[in-house]
Design an enzyme around this catalytic site. Structure first.
Site, mmCIF file in Angstrom:
data_model
loop_
_atom_site.group_PDB
_atom_site.id
_atom_site.type_symbol
_atom_site.label_atom_id
_atom_site.label_comp_id
_atom_site.label_asym_id
_atom_site.label_seq_id
_atom_site.Cartn_x
_atom_site.Cartn_y
_atom_site.Cartn_z
ATOM 1 N N VAL A 104 27.794 13.920 5.355
ATOM 2 C CA VAL A 104 26.591 13.874 6.183
ATOM 3 C C VAL A 104 25.813 12.634 5.756
ATOM 4 O O VAL A 104 25.696 12.342 4.558
ATOM 5 C CB VAL A 104 25.725 15.135 5.994
ATOM 6 N N CYS A 105 25.312 11.899 6.738
ATOM 7 C CA CYS A 105 24.419 10.770 6.475
ATOM 8 C C CYS A 105 25.108 9.740 5.581
ATOM 9 O O CYS A 105 26.259 9.389 5.811
ATOM 10 C CB CYS A 105 23.125 11.321 5.883
ATOM 11 N N THR A 106 24.444 9.286 4.535
ATOM 12 C CA THR A 106 24.990 8.243 3.673
ATOM 13 C C THR A 106 26.038 8.776 2.697
ATOM 14 O O THR A 106 26.557 8.009 1.881
ATOM 15 C CB THR A 106 23.870 7.524 2.894
ATOM 16 N N THR A 124 27.270 7.199 9.903
ATOM 17 C CA THR A 124 26.252 7.442 8.891
ATOM 18 C C THR A 124 24.880 7.440 9.573
ATOM 19 O O THR A 124 24.793 7.306 10.802
ATOM 20 C CB THR A 124 26.333 6.368 7.781
#
Length: 197
Positions: A104-106, A124
């Site tokens: 998830v995300c970074t 991202t």
């Protein structure tokens, strides 16, 4: 047979990156007892997250059970963890045995550094897309909620992890069960202020 969902924790992880997926897998586990979500960190114990939430890791890297679904959250802590050999080496060691490797995300930064994301299509948080592209280790897509490339699934920022996790439930079981979990969660996004007044 148990389906173990190992959610990685580290200092300054973004809370919703892992709490959203935890809710999805936890809600599904109420009816599918073989689904076993747990938290794993370099060392078991209390982890302080990005907004100050404190969470207890169930397992350390050394004593974690077999992992079928690996989930790596993002947050400011990923900028430090990308240089943490214990984290990167553990992901590299565990990922080949997983059915699904996700972020998830970074968190995608850690998957690229550790190897599972290298040479793959990933996504991202919108604010990190160009930074990840500059590494030139992966094809970074934007304006998508999540991306699948083989058994690698990466999602955009924060709340996108909920969408990805519901999709994974549909893959582990079937789309009808994923829709059932979504309804039980009452997850029907209708954000306010989406149009100019």
């Amino acid at each position: 047979m148990d389906i173990n969902v190992g959610i990685v924790l580290f200092e300054d992880a973004e809370e919703l990156d892992f709490v959203g997926p935890w809710e999805v897998f936890g809600m599904a586990a109420h009816e599918r007892r073989e689904l076993k979500p747990f938290f794993v960190a370099e060392r078991a114990g209390v982890i302080r997250c990005a907004k100050g939430m404190r969470v207890v890791a169930d397992h350390s890297f050394d004593d974690a059970p077999r992992i079928d679904v690996l989930l790596v959250p993002g947050g400011q802590g990923t900028r430090r963890e990308v240089s943490n050999r214990a984290m990167i080496d553990w992901i590299a060691r565990v990922a080949p045995g997983c059915r699904w490797v996700t972020s998830v995300c970074t968190g995608s930064l850690l998957l690229v550094e550790a190897g599972p994301g290298r040479g793959k299509q990933v996504t991202t948080h919108w604010g990190f897309v160009e930074t990840l592209r500059r590494r030139e280790d992966a094809t970074v897509l934007d304006d998508v909620r999540f991306v699948r490339d083989g058994n690698l699934v990466t999602s955009a920022g924060v709340s996108a992890g909920i969408d990805m996790s519901l999709w994974l439930i549909g893959q582990l079981y079937d789309p009808a069960f994923a829709r059932h979990v979504q309804r039980r969660m009452e997850y029907d996004p209708a954000p306010p202020y989406t149009a100019a007044a």
